[in-house]
Design a protein around this motif. Structure first.
Motif, mmCIF file in Angstrom:
data_model
loop_
_atom_site.group_PDB
_atom_site.id
_atom_site.type_symbol
_atom_site.label_atom_id
_atom_site.label_comp_id
_atom_site.label_asym_id
_atom_site.label_seq_id
_atom_site.Cartn_x
_atom_site.Cartn_y
_atom_site.Cartn_z
ATOM 1 N N PHE A 62 1.297 -0.934 -0.196
ATOM 2 C CA PHE A 62 0.147 -0.196 -0.042
ATOM 3 C C PHE A 62 0.804 1.638 0.115
ATOM 4 N N GLN A 63 1.595 1.377 0.702
ATOM 5 C CA GLN A 63 2.923 2.728 0.416
ATOM 6 C C GLN A 63 3.575 2.369 -0.476
ATOM 7 N N THR A 64 3.854 1.417 -1.379
ATOM 8 C CA THR A 64 4.640 1.802 -2.687
ATOM 9 C C THR A 64 3.227 1.827 -3.577
ATOM 10 N N ALA A 65 2.195 1.899 -3.662
ATOM 11 C CA ALA A 65 0.862 2.431 -4.017
ATOM 12 C C ALA A 65 0.260 3.487 -4.336
ATOM 13 N N SER A 66 0.980 4.197 -2.915
ATOM 14 C CA SER A 66 0.556 5.178 -2.596
ATOM 15 C C SER A 66 1.238 6.694 -3.863
ATOM 16 N N ARG A 67 2.996 5.724 -3.492
ATOM 17 C CA ARG A 67 3.783 6.319 -3.823
ATOM 18 C C ARG A 67 4.197 6.895 -5.442
ATOM 19 N N THR A 68 3.449 5.189 -6.126
ATOM 20 C CA THR A 68 3.041 5.199 -8.006
ATOM 21 C C THR A 68 2.084 6.022 -7.905
ATOM 22 N N SER A 69 0.948 6.261 -7.513
ATOM 23 C CA SER A 69 -0.395 7.565 -8.037
ATOM 24 C C SER A 69 1.096 8.600 -8.277
ATOM 25 N N LYS A 70 1.529 8.812 -6.745
ATOM 26 C CA LYS A 70 1.758 9.872 -7.347
ATOM 27 C C LYS A 70 3.106 9.950 -8.486
ATOM 28 N N GLN A 71 3.264 9.378 -8.705
ATOM 29 C CA GLN A 71 4.467 9.282 -9.705
ATOM 30 C C GLN A 71 3.323 9.847 -11.071
ATOM 31 N N VAL A 72 2.009 9.461 -11.238
ATOM 32 C CA VAL A 72 1.466 9.504 -12.208
ATOM 33 C C VAL A 72 1.163 10.457 -12.080
ATOM 34 N N ALA A 73 0.450 10.792 -11.126
ATOM 35 C CA ALA A 73 0.067 12.168 -10.496
ATOM 36 C C ALA A 73 1.338 13.386 -11.370
ATOM 37 N N HIS A 74 2.375 13.103 -11.097
ATOM 38 C CA HIS A 74 3.161 14.026 -11.731
ATOM 39 C C HIS A 74 3.857 13.814 -13.088
ATOM 40 N N ARG A 75 4.152 12.587 -13.569
ATOM 41 C CA ARG A 75 4.506 12.657 -14.798
ATOM 42 C C ARG A 75 3.749 12.789 -15.774
ATOM 43 N N ALA A 81 0.131 6.747 -18.032
ATOM 44 C CA ALA A 81 -0.114 5.772 -16.776
ATOM 45 C C ALA A 81 -0.044 4.619 -16.559
ATOM 46 N N HIS A 82 -0.376 4.220 -17.183
ATOM 47 C CA HIS A 82 -0.697 1.803 -17.161
ATOM 48 C C HIS A 82 1.266 1.942 -17.282
ATOM 49 N N ASP A 83 1.652 2.406 -17.759
ATOM 50 C CA ASP A 83 3.625 2.029 -18.069
ATOM 51 C C ASP A 83 4.366 2.367 -16.819
ATOM 52 N N ILE A 84 3.936 3.335 -16.225
ATOM 53 C CA ILE A 84 3.612 3.786 -14.491
ATOM 54 C C ILE A 84 3.980 2.725 -13.819
ATOM 55 N N VAL A 85 2.304 2.726 -13.511
ATOM 56 C CA VAL A 85 2.102 1.739 -13.443
ATOM 57 C C VAL A 85 2.677 0.282 -13.350
ATOM 58 N N SER A 86 2.903 -0.517 -14.801
ATOM 59 C CA SER A 86 3.876 -1.384 -14.728
ATOM 60 C C SER A 86 4.940 -1.646 -14.092
ATOM 61 N N VAL A 87 5.364 -1.121 -14.393
ATOM 62 C CA VAL A 87 7.456 -0.983 -14.013
ATOM 63 C C VAL A 87 7.026 -0.806 -12.315
ATOM 64 N N ALA A 88 5.939 0.084 -11.564
ATOM 65 C CA ALA A 88 6.150 0.132 -10.431
ATOM 66 C C ALA A 88 6.130 -1.710 -9.716
ATOM 67 N N ALA A 89 4.715 -1.865 -10.170
ATOM 68 C CA ALA A 89 4.786 -3.388 -9.444
ATOM 69 C C ALA A 89 5.555 -4.883 -10.226
ATOM 70 N N GLY A 90 6.560 -3.956 -11.331
ATOM 71 C CA GLY A 90 7.234 -5.619 -11.358
ATOM 72 C C GLY A 90 8.506 -5.171 -10.185
ATOM 73 N N ARG A 91 8.542 -3.997 -10.131
ATOM 74 C CA ARG A 91 10.022 -3.631 -8.776
ATOM 75 C C ARG A 91 9.220 -4.274 -7.830
ATOM 76 N N PHE A 92 8.261 -3.631 -7.588
ATOM 77 C CA PHE A 92 7.702 -4.626 -6.465
ATOM 78 C C PHE A 92 7.979 -6.004 -6.060
ATOM 79 N N GLU A 93 7.109 -6.628 -7.485
ATOM 80 C CA GLU A 93 7.406 -8.145 -7.622
ATOM 81 C C GLU A 93 8.428 -8.657 -7.193
ATOM 82 N N GLU A 94 9.552 -7.878 -7.795
ATOM 83 C CA GLU A 94 10.833 -7.937 -7.698
ATOM 84 C C GLU A 94 11.474 -8.119 -6.248
ATOM 85 N N THR A 95 10.792 -6.742 -4.929
ATOM 86 C CA THR A 95 11.036 -6.638 -3.620
ATOM 87 C C THR A 95 10.249 -7.853 -3.751
ATOM 88 N N ARG A 96 8.699 -8.012 -3.530
ATOM 89 C CA ARG A 96 8.689 -9.446 -2.895
ATOM 90 C C ARG A 96 8.810 -10.365 -2.657
#
Length: 462
Positions: free
Chosen positions: A146-159, A345-360
């Protein structure tokens, strides 16, 4: 550990079905964690257009724990919502692994909302995690998710330009209302409720120039909200609300405080107490007509019902001079968004999800990489030993390898071995991550098949 999400939104269900499903959402997370041992954590998102459960499940690879946990969750949702377990199972879309992160990140970024790019959902995702912490139902993995979701939301808003469009259900509703109302600087507004949508409504009204804003709360929180938002509080009591409505041009109702009376169950008879019923609105219109004096009729009253569990009795739409816009109306009028912006925006989400999964899932991959590095160190040690023997043989019985000689030999051997190791590390890590994802996906596929099979068996017995 397996991440599972069970999600239902306006995309899969009509709003009436979604309302029934989420009607008992307040206690579902606590009940799930308290009664289902494999579930280590739970976060519930319940908004005006979605009901989602995120679970952290301690699951062996045979899938039995996941099957049990998922079915148990469906039973709990059914019991709390007054629907059958079969309806609950059919209502949810089950996701796992990368799909869980990608979905939540898209939700937090407003990409799965009725109004694409809405910003209120980011705050709702944060509050869902906060409530889970308060209830003691979160976990380390869900915190990270959920913390990563909030950061990703900010990235989408800014980018992307989604963050600057001001899209929201509140804005959409006020835009629709504005087509009928007098200009907003001259309009009078009443807000019913004191939650997040109420705060967003105040901001949206002020952005349109509306300064005459009053707030009503049946729970008595209007005074505190009014003081913190510089608006006027309406006294508690139905007649006080009627009086405020008589002077209003637009009403934004977003309390979600509607009450149900009667026994639970899919076929039980219940009576519903709306926050705003047709009789109260009719009385308000009568008072408005009396105050209009020699005018032919009072201005129309526009009511926006933004609550999933409807605040406003649908029969209000039949009251003369009243326009009622509910979530179904807003959904039908939601604007389209530029395709390129959404794709970015979906591209940003996809990259963030991939990184999250690598961490998890990185523990399995890290173990494989550590094993490879251990193997490399063993190779270096063997090369150093062999090189030292060769050097000492060349020096003869009166010479010997010094510490500096050994260190230089070790540095050279380590450079050679590790230079050749990079590509293998990348390959081993990727293979370990793929294997972990496949094992997890296999567990959840088994859970889904078991759920569907259990439902089919129950239907055949019936």
């Amino acid at each position: 550990m397996v991440l599972i999400s069970l999600t239902a939104s306006h995309r899969e269900l009509d709003l009436d079905a979604l309302e029934r499903l989420s009607s008992g959402s307040m206690s579902v997370g606590r009940t799930i964690v308290g009664t289902c041992r494999p579930v280590q954590g739970s976060v519930v998102i319940s908004t005006c257009n979605r009901f989602e459960l995120y679970l952290d499940v301690d699951a062996p690879l045979d899938g039995d724990s996941v099957r049990h946990a998922t079915r148990h969750v469906a039973d709990i949702v059914a019991a709390s919502s007054g629907i059958t377990p079969e309806v609950a199972v059919d209502s949810f879309t089950v996701r796992t692994g990368t799909e869980v992160a990608a979905h939540l990140f898209a939700v937090a970024a407003g990409l799965d909302s009725m109004v694409v790019g809405e910003r209120e959902i980011a705050g709702q995702v944060k509050r869902a995690l906060h409530e889970s912490r308060h209830d003691g139902t979160t976990s380390k993995t869900l915190e990270l998710l959920f913390q990563t979701a909030s950061r990703t939301s900010k990235q989408v808003a800014h980018r992307t330009t989604l963050g600057g469009t001001g899209r929201s259900l509140v804005s959409l509703g006020l835009d629709l209302a504005g087509e009928t109302l007098r200009p907003y600087p001259a309009a009078r507004a009443v807000i019913i409720g004191t939650g997040a949508y109420a705060g967003a409504s105040v901001a949206a009204l002020r952005a349109r120039g509306c300064t005459d804003v009053r707030v009503f709360s049946g729970s008595g929180r209007a005074a505190d909200f009014a003081a913190s938002h510089d608006v006027v509080a309406v006294d508690v009591g139905p007649e006080s609300l009627v009086e405020a409505l008589a002077d209003a041009d637009v009403v934004v109702s977003c309390s979600g405080a509607r009450a149900r009376r009667g026994a639970a169950g899919p076929d039980a008879e219940v009576s519903i107490e709306y926050v705003l019923d047709a009789a109260a609105v009719a009385r308000a219109r009568e008072r408005a007509a009396a105050r209009a004096e020699d005018q032919p009729e009072p201005d129309a009253l526009v009511i926006l019902d933004l609550a999933l569990h409807r605040d406003v009795d649908p029969q209000v739409a039949d009251v003369e001079g009243v326009l009622l816009y509910d979530l179904s109306t807003l959904k039908a009028n939601a604007p389209a968004t530029e395709v390129a912006v959404v794709e970015r925006a979906h591209d940003i989400v996809s990259v963030a999800a991939g990184r999250f999964e690598e961490t998890r899932l990185g523990r399995a991959a890290d173990a494989a990489v550590v094993a490879l590095l251990d193997e490399a160190e063993a190779t270096v040690a063997a090369e150093v030993e062999a090189a030292v023997r060769r050097l000492e043989a060349e020096l003869g019985p009166y010479g010997g390898a010094t510490e500096d000689d050994v260190e230089a030999i070790a540095r050279g051997a380590r450079r050679r071995v590790h230079a050749a190791l990079h590509d293998r590390i990348v390959e081993v890590r990727a293979a370990a991550l793929a294997a972990a994802r496949e094992r997890e996906a296999a567990v959840v596929r088994g859970a889904e098949e078991a759920l569907r099979g259990s439902r089919a068996a129950e239907e055949s017995r019936a």
